[in-house]
Design a protein around this motif. Structure first.
Motif, PDB file in Angstrom:
ATOM      1  N   GLU A 139      -4.974  11.567   8.487  1.00 52.73           N
ATOM      2  CA  GLU A 139      -3.747  11.610   9.357  1.00 52.73           C
ATOM      3  C   GLU A 139      -2.562  10.125   8.169  1.00 52.73           C
ATOM      4  O   GLU A 139      -3.903   9.173   7.957  1.00 52.73           O
ATOM      5  CB  GLU A 139      -3.901  11.159  10.071  1.00 52.73           C
ATOM      6  CG  GLU A 139      -3.809  12.830  10.981  1.00 52.73           C
ATOM      7  CD  GLU A 139      -3.020  14.063  11.230  1.00 52.73           C
ATOM      8  OE1 GLU A 139      -1.922  13.241  10.206  1.00 52.73           O
ATOM      9  OE2 GLU A 139      -3.107  14.263  11.654  1.00 52.73           O
ATOM     10  N   ARG A 140      -2.189   9.633   8.086  1.00 55.92           N
ATOM     11  CA  ARG A 140      -1.362   8.634   7.291  1.00 55.92           C
ATOM     12  C   ARG A 140      -0.509   8.061   8.340  1.00 55.92           C
ATOM     13  O   ARG A 140       0.398   8.704   9.604  1.00 55.92           O
ATOM     14  CB  ARG A 140      -0.243   8.910   6.283  1.00 55.92           C
ATOM     15  CG  ARG A 140      -1.085  10.303   5.303  1.00 55.92           C
ATOM     16  CD  ARG A 140      -0.844   9.326   4.246  1.00 55.92           C
ATOM     17  NE  ARG A 140      -1.687  10.279   2.870  1.00 55.92           N
ATOM     18  CZ  ARG A 140      -2.032   9.114   1.843  1.00 55.92           C
ATOM     19  NH1 ARG A 140      -1.831   7.877   1.807  1.00 55.92           N
ATOM     20  NH2 ARG A 140      -2.185  10.063   1.076  1.00 55.92           N
ATOM     21  N   ALA A 141      -0.706   7.001   7.995  1.00 58.00           N
ATOM     22  CA  ALA A 141       0.105   5.658   9.216  1.00 58.00           C
ATOM     23  C   ALA A 141       1.603   6.069   8.947  1.00 58.00           C
ATOM     24  O   ALA A 141       1.511   5.797   7.790  1.00 58.00           O
ATOM     25  CB  ALA A 141      -0.924   4.552   8.862  1.00 58.00           C
ATOM     26  N   ASN A 142       2.164   5.664  10.518  1.00 54.81           N
ATOM     27  CA  ASN A 142       3.075   5.095   9.793  1.00 54.81           C
ATOM     28  C   ASN A 142       4.514   3.769   9.289  1.00 54.81           C
ATOM     29  O   ASN A 142       4.910   3.413   8.354  1.00 54.81           O
ATOM     30  CB  ASN A 142       4.224   5.454  11.221  1.00 54.81           C
ATOM     31  CG  ASN A 142       4.861   7.190  11.284  1.00 54.81           C
ATOM     32  OD1 ASN A 142       3.184   7.168  11.707  1.00 54.81           O
ATOM     33  ND2 ASN A 142       4.944   8.093  10.667  1.00 54.81           N
ATOM     34  N   GLY A 143       2.791   2.790   9.983  1.00 56.16           N
ATOM     35  CA  GLY A 143       3.546   1.112   9.313  1.00 56.16           C
ATOM     36  C   GLY A 143       1.762   0.659   9.239  1.00 56.16           C
ATOM     37  O   GLY A 143       1.083   1.373   9.632  1.00 56.16           O
ATOM     38  N   GLY A 144       1.620   0.037   8.764  1.00 54.27           N
ATOM     39  CA  GLY A 144       0.611  -1.305   8.410  1.00 54.27           C
ATOM     40  C   GLY A 144      -0.171  -0.931   7.242  1.00 54.27           C
ATOM     41  O   GLY A 144       0.104   0.373   6.560  1.00 54.27           O
ATOM     42  N   GLN A 145      -1.220  -2.004   6.863  1.00 51.55           N
ATOM     43  CA  GLN A 145      -1.960  -1.287   6.064  1.00 51.55           C
ATOM     44  C   GLN A 145      -3.486  -1.341   6.372  1.00 51.55           C
ATOM     45  O   GLN A 145      -3.471  -1.812   7.768  1.00 51.55           O
ATOM     46  CB  GLN A 145      -2.132  -2.302   5.714  1.00 51.55           C
ATOM     47  CG  GLN A 145      -0.708  -2.586   3.917  1.00 51.55           C
ATOM     48  CD  GLN A 145       0.210  -3.682   5.120  1.00 51.55           C
ATOM     49  OE1 GLN A 145      -0.473  -4.513   5.545  1.00 51.55           O
ATOM     50  NE2 GLN A 145       1.899  -3.020   5.367  1.00 51.55           N
ATOM     51  N   ILE A 146      -4.347  -0.703   6.346  1.00 50.13           N
ATOM     52  CA  ILE A 146      -6.276  -0.123   6.344  1.00 50.13           C
ATOM     53  C   ILE A 146      -6.545  -0.406   5.230  1.00 50.13           C
ATOM     54  O   ILE A 146      -6.373   0.344   4.425  1.00 50.13           O
ATOM     55  CB  ILE A 146      -5.819   1.117   6.995  1.00 50.13           C
ATOM     56  CG1 ILE A 146      -5.225   1.331   7.694  1.00 50.13           C
ATOM     57  CG2 ILE A 146      -7.436   1.207   7.243  1.00 50.13           C
ATOM     58  CD1 ILE A 146      -5.505   2.889   8.848  1.00 50.13           C
ATOM     59  N   TRP A 147      -7.692  -1.481   5.825  1.00 55.16           N
ATOM     60  CA  TRP A 147      -8.761  -1.158   4.085  1.00 55.16           C
ATOM     61  C   TRP A 147     -10.080  -1.062   4.738  1.00 55.16           C
ATOM     62  O   TRP A 147     -10.316  -0.910   5.533  1.00 55.16           O
ATOM     63  CB  TRP A 147      -8.268  -2.823   3.424  1.00 55.16           C
ATOM     64  CG  TRP A 147      -6.989  -4.015   3.008  1.00 55.16           C
ATOM     65  CD1 TRP A 147      -6.881  -3.613   1.707  1.00 55.16           C
ATOM     66  CD2 TRP A 147      -6.483  -3.806   3.877  1.00 55.16           C
ATOM     67  NE1 TRP A 147      -5.619  -4.212   1.458  1.00 55.16           N
ATOM     68  CE2 TRP A 147      -4.756  -4.790   3.058  1.00 55.16           C
ATOM     69  CE3 TRP A 147      -5.479  -4.673   5.338  1.00 55.16           C
ATOM     70  CZ2 TRP A 147      -3.711  -5.181   2.844  1.00 55.16           C
ATOM     71  CZ3 TRP A 147      -4.057  -5.011   5.367  1.00 55.16           C
ATOM     72  CH2 TRP A 147      -3.663  -5.235   3.697  1.00 55.16           C
ATOM     73  N   ILE A 150      -6.051   1.850   1.859  1.00 54.94           N
ATOM     74  CA  ILE A 150      -6.372   3.143   2.217  1.00 54.94           C
ATOM     75  C   ILE A 150      -4.709   3.772   2.315  1.00 54.94           C
ATOM     76  O   ILE A 150      -5.273   5.008   1.882  1.00 54.94           O
ATOM     77  CB  ILE A 150      -7.590   3.956   2.549  1.00 54.94           C
ATOM     78  CG1 ILE A 150      -7.529   3.145   4.017  1.00 54.94           C
ATOM     79  CG2 ILE A 150      -8.863   3.194   2.098  1.00 54.94           C
ATOM     80  CD1 ILE A 150      -8.607   3.990   5.438  1.00 54.94           C
ATOM     81  N   THR A 151      -4.035   2.648   2.587  1.00 53.37           N
ATOM     82  CA  THR A 151      -2.884   3.787   3.516  1.00 53.37           C
ATOM     83  C   THR A 151      -1.834   3.605   1.899  1.00 53.37           C
ATOM     84  O   THR A 151      -1.319   4.637   1.781  1.00 53.37           O
ATOM     85  CB  THR A 151      -2.293   2.272   4.208  1.00 53.37           C
ATOM     86  OG1 THR A 151      -2.749   1.336   3.925  1.00 53.37           O
ATOM     87  CG2 THR A 151      -2.461   3.025   5.928  1.00 53.37           C
ATOM     88  N   ARG A 152      -2.691   3.497   0.827  1.00 50.50           N
ATOM     89  CA  ARG A 152      -1.605   3.707  -0.274  1.00 50.50           C
ATOM     90  C   ARG A 152      -2.330   4.477  -1.589  1.00 50.50           C
ATOM     91  O   ARG A 152      -1.927   4.708  -2.775  1.00 50.50           O
ATOM     92  CB  ARG A 152      -1.156   2.440  -1.233  1.00 50.50           C
ATOM     93  CG  ARG A 152      -0.787   1.400  -0.048  1.00 50.50           C
ATOM     94  CD  ARG A 152      -0.995   0.191  -0.878  1.00 50.50           C
ATOM     95  NE  ARG A 152      -0.219   0.121  -2.583  1.00 50.50           N
ATOM     96  CZ  ARG A 152       0.810  -1.087  -2.683  1.00 50.50           C
ATOM     97  NH1 ARG A 152       1.243  -1.388  -1.807  1.00 50.50           N
ATOM     98  NH2 ARG A 152       0.471  -0.458  -3.697  1.00 50.50           N
ATOM     99  N   LEU A 153      -3.486   5.281  -0.766  1.00 49.47           N
ATOM    100  CA  LEU A 153      -4.299   6.225  -1.885  1.00 49.47           C
ATOM    101  C   LEU A 153      -3.292   7.584  -1.782  1.00 49.47           C
ATOM    102  O   LEU A 153      -2.760   7.793  -0.993  1.00 49.47           O
ATOM    103  CB  LEU A 153      -5.726   6.526  -1.355  1.00 49.47           C
ATOM    104  CG  LEU A 153      -6.466   5.242  -1.293  1.00 49.47           C
ATOM    105  CD1 LEU A 153      -8.087   6.303  -0.843  1.00 49.47           C
ATOM    106  CD2 LEU A 153      -6.583   4.664  -3.251  1.00 49.47           C
TER     107      LEU A 153
END
Ligand code: ADP
Ligand code: ADP
Length: 216
Positions: A52-60, A66-69
């Motif tokens: 699933e994709r986050a709607n906001g924030g960042q995950i590393w 990885i929120t930008r992959l």
């Protein structure tokens, strides 16, 4: 290893499933993720897997955001992660060893190597002698071990589990937690989602507690 910064997730048409989550999971740790049904535990695991994709924030993950992959890069992320399910999700028409070997076959391993590593993985969960049985011939606890063997067959850095003891009695559940502890001692980072506070009192570890999408 994992860092969340102000992460939010809402499903289409639903209320927010996760809101403003920030936390850090150190490499080599073993952590429980607890909270009532619907608190957002599965959603959190799916965000880490890129399911699933986050709607906001960042995950590393290991310093990579990885929120930008792109979706073409997701397989590289998933190769670092193993996932254990509540309902085992074994293929009923394939032997135990073929189930465990499947992720390696999909990743392009030679079938002979995949078979060898699958047997080694079954050995680690104490089920090597059941390799040629069909999943239906195994008990629930054994099937959960097969699911775990499959999750670790590619030697992931991170092992995720979503209610891995949900279908097991207390004794078998403690055995399964013991198995996760062993993989953790071997260096795997482990995150286990469970609503069963009673169970984890037996084996205390750091806890992330979700309440209606917020971290307590
Ligand atoms: P838990 O694993 O703690 O039970 P979930 O992450 O499954 O919690 O669910 C969190 C919230 O998101 C719940 O309100 C749930 O109904 C909702 N939810 C989960 N998956 C979906 C989905 N695919 N579509 C819409 N809503 C969902
Ligand atoms: P040994 O038993 O001699 O240690 P292995 O057969 O375990 O050798 O490993 C040989 C090589 O294959 C090593 O580089 C190891 O990291 C790799 N390897 C072992 N098991 C797996 C696996 N399940 N998935 C991917 N690579 C593996």
């Amino acid at each position: 290893m994992i860092r969340f910064a102000n992460v939010s997730k809402a499903y289409l048409g639903g209320k927010p499933a996760l809101q403003g989550l920030s936390f850090h999971l150190p490499a080599g740790g073993m952590t429980y993720l607890t909270g009532h049904s619907g608190a957002g535990k599965s959603t959190l695991l799916k965000l880490i897997m890129g399911m699933e994709r986050a709607n906001g924030g960042q995950i590393w993950f290991n310093g990579h955001e990885i929120t930008r992959l792109s979706r073409y890069e997701l397989p590289f992320l998933r190769r670092q992660i193993g996932m254990v399910h509540q309902d085992y999700r074994l293929l009923s028409d394939r032997s135990v060893v073929d189930n465990v070997a499947l992720p390696l076959i999909i990743a392009g391993f030679h079938p002979k190597d995949a078979h060898k590593y699958a047997l080694a993985s079954l050995d680690r969960v104490g089920l090597r002698e059941r390799a040629n049985h069909l999943p239906a011939h195994l008990s629930g606890g054994e099937q959960q071990r097969v699911d775990i063997a499959r999750a670790v067959v590619h030697k992931p850095q991170l092992l995720l589990a979503d209610e891995p003891t949900g279908n097991l009695d207390e004794k078998l559940s403690l055995d399964i937690l013991g198995l996760f502890e062993e993989f953790n001692r071997m260096g795997m980072t482990v995150l286990i989602a469970t609503h069963d506070l009673n169970l984890i009192q037996h084996k205390p570890k750091p806890c992330l507690v979700l309440e209606q999408g917020h971290l307590r």
